[in-house]
Design a protein around this motif. Structure first.
Motif, mmCIF file in Angstrom:
data_model
loop_
_atom_site.group_PDB
_atom_site.id
_atom_site.type_symbol
_atom_site.label_atom_id
_atom_site.label_comp_id
_atom_site.label_asym_id
_atom_site.label_seq_id
_atom_site.Cartn_x
_atom_site.Cartn_y
_atom_site.Cartn_z
ATOM 1 N N ALA A 88 0.913 -152.617 -83.211
ATOM 2 C CA ALA A 88 0.469 -153.473 -82.104
ATOM 3 C C ALA A 88 0.292 -152.685 -80.812
ATOM 4 C CB ALA A 88 1.467 -154.604 -81.890
ATOM 5 N N THR A 89 1.228 -151.809 -80.502
ATOM 6 C CA THR A 89 1.164 -151.036 -79.250
ATOM 7 C C THR A 89 -0.051 -150.134 -79.228
ATOM 8 O OG1 THR A 89 3.574 -151.060 -79.028
ATOM 9 C CG2 THR A 89 2.373 -149.374 -77.794
ATOM 10 N N GLU A 90 -0.292 -149.444 -80.347
ATOM 11 C CA GLU A 90 -1.422 -148.522 -80.413
ATOM 12 C C GLU A 90 -2.758 -149.259 -80.289
ATOM 13 O OE1 GLU A 90 1.843 -146.742 -83.051
ATOM 14 O OE2 GLU A 90 1.089 -148.711 -82.445
ATOM 15 N N VAL A 91 -2.895 -150.370 -80.987
ATOM 16 C CA VAL A 91 -4.157 -151.105 -80.964
ATOM 17 C C VAL A 91 -4.387 -151.744 -79.599
ATOM 18 C CG1 VAL A 91 -5.336 -153.153 -81.874
ATOM 19 C CG2 VAL A 91 -4.328 -151.485 -83.434
ATOM 20 N N THR A 92 -3.333 -152.271 -78.995
ATOM 21 C CA THR A 92 -3.472 -152.867 -77.668
ATOM 22 C C THR A 92 -3.979 -151.839 -76.662
ATOM 23 O OG1 THR A 92 -1.746 -154.517 -78.059
ATOM 24 C CG2 THR A 92 -2.237 -153.974 -75.766
ATOM 25 N N GLU A 93 -3.367 -150.682 -76.638
ATOM 26 C CA GLU A 93 -3.792 -149.621 -75.726
ATOM 27 C C GLU A 93 -5.219 -149.173 -76.021
ATOM 28 O OE1 GLU A 93 -4.078 -146.736 -72.857
ATOM 29 O OE2 GLU A 93 -2.500 -148.250 -73.045
ATOM 30 N N ARG A 94 -5.546 -149.061 -77.312
ATOM 31 C CA ARG A 94 -6.884 -148.568 -77.678
ATOM 32 C C ARG A 94 -7.971 -149.560 -77.293
ATOM 33 N NH1 ARG A 94 -10.521 -146.240 -77.327
ATOM 34 N NH2 ARG A 94 -11.682 -144.867 -78.717
ATOM 35 N N LEU A 95 -7.713 -150.835 -77.462
ATOM 36 C CA LEU A 95 -8.710 -151.847 -77.106
ATOM 37 C C LEU A 95 -8.941 -151.889 -75.592
ATOM 38 C CD1 LEU A 95 -7.648 -154.729 -79.524
ATOM 39 C CD2 LEU A 95 -9.801 -153.453 -79.592
ATOM 40 N N LEU A 96 -7.857 -151.807 -74.831
ATOM 41 C CA LEU A 96 -7.991 -151.797 -73.377
ATOM 42 C C LEU A 96 -8.775 -150.572 -72.907
ATOM 43 C CD1 LEU A 96 -4.367 -152.928 -72.461
ATOM 44 C CD2 LEU A 96 -6.460 -154.162 -71.834
ATOM 45 N N HIS A 97 -8.433 -149.415 -73.469
ATOM 46 C CA HIS A 97 -9.136 -148.180 -73.088
ATOM 47 C C HIS A 97 -10.607 -148.249 -73.492
ATOM 48 C CE1 HIS A 97 -9.504 -143.928 -72.054
ATOM 49 N NE2 HIS A 97 -10.216 -143.781 -73.155
ATOM 50 N N ALA A 98 -10.865 -148.777 -74.676
ATOM 51 C CA ALA A 98 -12.252 -148.865 -75.158
ATOM 52 C C ALA A 98 -13.106 -149.716 -74.225
ATOM 53 C CB ALA A 98 -12.276 -149.437 -76.569
ATOM 54 N N TYR A 99 -12.561 -150.834 -73.778
ATOM 55 C CA TYR A 99 -13.346 -151.726 -72.917
ATOM 56 C C TYR A 99 -13.501 -151.163 -71.511
ATOM 57 C CZ TYR A 99 -14.958 -155.782 -70.324
ATOM 58 O OH TYR A 99 -15.690 -156.617 -69.503
ATOM 59 N N PHE A 100 -12.399 -150.769 -70.893
ATOM 60 C CA PHE A 100 -12.448 -150.402 -69.487
ATOM 61 C C PHE A 100 -12.897 -148.970 -69.219
ATOM 62 C CE2 PHE A 100 -9.600 -154.094 -69.230
ATOM 63 C CZ PHE A 100 -10.274 -154.809 -68.257
#
Length: 241
Positions: free
Chosen positions: A112-124
């Motif tokens: 969960a932590t890895e995917v949350t960070e990756r999705l935020l980074h991908a978008y912003f």
């Protein structure tokens, strides 16, 4: 200590708030005793926003302001992001329901932590559409999740109930905006507060939760009743014949 965070992947202050909390945790002496759990919250529910618009156009329409004013708003947010080491370059609008479903799937796999960070980074920071299934699939596989399983989740409706449960809980406890942090299900922090605020809250909660709780007697008499302990039983004088 358990910290639950309601957030969305297209919320700039959710990413900024996440970094500020992480900064506070880095200096928190009991960091290894803290569990962080991410909760779903949608700013753009399916069909609620025109995803063909650029972010400045969407914000101008949403707030009833000019595109130039919306640009200034985004520039200000980008400046705040830079103070915590984030490089904002986003220019698109995304829905996030499927991204939240993917995050719930990742949670079931311990990522969960890895995917949350990756999705935020991908978008912003990469300006990727986190509402697009191919983007979500590529990001998930990049983090080691099984391609076939992710494809199955995205094509179906898996984990939709989990997302809705989080959103229902947010309404129940009065969450009106994100990020929203709940510590040990009793202390709340709203918004992307400064790291100092998080540090103070963490220390306060730790101290309060760690205090030994003593009970006040409710008996009418000042004398204790008969009781038994490990070393035997005792009968107070008023009970003795």
């Amino acid at each position: 200590m358990k910290i639950e965070i309601w957030s969305d992947f297209v919320c700039p202050f959710c990413y900024i708030g996440k970094r500020r909390l992480e900064q506070a945790l880095d200096s928190f002496p009991h960091k290894d005793k803290v569990e962080v759990v991410y909760k779903s919250f949608e700013l753009n529910p399916p069909g609620s926003i025109d995803t063909s618009l650029k972010i400045d156009e969407a914000l101008a329409k949403k707030y009833g302001t000019s595109i130039e004013e919306a640009k200034r708003m985004n520039e200000n947010v980008a400046q705040q992001a830079a103070t915590v080491g984030l490089d904002f370059k986003f220019d698109i609008v995304s829905e996030t329901f499927d991204a939240h479903r993917l995050a719930k799937f990742a949670e079931s796999k311990g990522k969960a932590t890895e995917v949350t960070e990756r999705l935020l980074h991908a978008y912003f920071s990469e300006n990727k559409n986190v509402g697009d299934h191919q983007v979500l699939l590529d990001l998930a596989v990049e983090l080691g999740l099984d391609r076939a399983e992710v494809e199955s989740v995205l094509k179906g409706n898996d984990f939709a109930k989990d997302v809705r449960i989080d959103e229902a809980e947010a309404k129940e406890i009065g969450v009106r905006g994100v990020p929203f942090f709940v510590i040990n299900q009793k202390y709340a922090i709203s918004g992307a507060q400064p790291p100092e605020t998080f540090s103070s809250a963490l220390q306060q909660v730790w101290e309060e939760e760690s205090q030994k709780k003593t009970l006040q007697p409710l008996a009418q008499s000042n004398e204790d009743g008969a009781f038994c302990a490990e070393d035997g039983c005792e009968v107070p004088s008023q009970h003795k014949e």
